[in-house]
Design an enzyme around this catalytic site. Structure first.
Site, mmCIF file in Angstrom:
data_model
loop_
_atom_site.group_PDB
_atom_site.id
_atom_site.type_symbol
_atom_site.label_atom_id
_atom_site.label_comp_id
_atom_site.label_asym_id
_atom_site.label_seq_id
_atom_site.Cartn_x
_atom_site.Cartn_y
_atom_site.Cartn_z
ATOM 1 C CB CYS A 117 24.438 65.550 47.251
ATOM 2 S SG CYS A 117 25.210 66.385 48.677
ATOM 3 C CG HIS A 163 26.296 61.266 48.547
ATOM 4 N ND1 HIS A 163 26.721 61.772 47.337
ATOM 5 C CD2 HIS A 163 26.442 62.262 49.452
ATOM 6 C CE1 HIS A 163 27.114 63.027 47.509
ATOM 7 N NE2 HIS A 163 26.945 63.347 48.777
ATOM 8 C CD GLU A 203 26.707 58.843 45.242
ATOM 9 O OE1 GLU A 203 27.347 59.893 45.413
ATOM 10 O OE2 GLU A 203 25.462 58.769 45.391
#
Length: 216
Positions: free
Chosen positions: A87, A197, A199
């Protein structure tokens, strides 16, 4: 989904501007030995360094400099040691960011400017597909129609680095579109980065992190 080989040590760099706990959980899920720290020696000696980022470009750069992060990233890359940005952690790798008319110098690992995303709806928040180049290591094993989670109002709309030496491998650039095309990921030797992202991107994001861990 495959599982990365255990024992690879990854430091999630904690400079005050990132979802470090989410990153820690996602990396642990794919088999990494994860530590959250801003300690210079630990960050330098880890197999991989992950640099998250949330918030304003200028604030992230200030936080990174206060934690000596720019030195750590530069020295790791000088030695060919892997770094991954996520990001705003990707955005600060470019030469500059412009927010609300204010220009801030980035790390200048790549030329280019992070600027306002021109789209009917901003921020770009939610799931989107990407267009990865053929032979991408980062997206290996990921379906072409996989979706990734984005949250951002700024992006790099132009890739400016030109590689003229035929002996050098050009960076692999992945694109996405929200109103206009923008850089969604970059693979450049030891330096990888994503605007989205991983994750927060479910199994597809986990596969990307697995792919990164397996290169360490």
């Amino acid at each position: 989904m495959t599982t990365a080989t255990p024992q690879k040590k990854v430091v999630v760099f904690d400079y005050g501007f990132g979802n470090v706990r989410s990153a820690e959980r996602a990396l642990a899920r794919v088999g990494a030995d994860v530590e959250i720290t801003r300690d210079y020696d630990r960050a330098m000696n880890a197999d991989g360094l992950l640099v998250p980022g949330v918030g304003a470009f200028s604030a992230c750069m200030d936080g990174l400099r206060q934690a000596r992060g720019e030195w750590i990233i530069d020295r790791r890359l000088s030695g060919g040691r892997p770094v991954m940005g996520i990001c705003v952690g990707m955005q600060i790798l470019f030469a500059r960011g412009i927010e609300h008319g204010v220009e801030t110098e980035g790390l200048d690992e790549w030329p280019g400017t992070v600027g306002p995303l021109k789209a009917p709806v901003v921020p770009h928040m939610g799931w989107n597909t990407v267009e990865a180049p053929a032979g991408s290591e980062l997206f290996a094993g990921v379906d072409d129609d996989a979706r990734f989670y984005f949250v951002h109002s700024y992006a790099v709309r132009e890739w400016e680095l030109e590689v003229t030496n035929p002996a050098m491998r050009a960076p692999q650039v992945t694109w996405a579109t929200h109103g206009e095309p923008f850089v969604a990921a970059v693979e450049n030797g030891a330096l990888w980065a994503t605007q989205f992202h991983p994750e927060k991107s479910g199994d597809a994001g986990a596969q990307l992190l697995t792919n990164w861990i397996e290169t360490l």
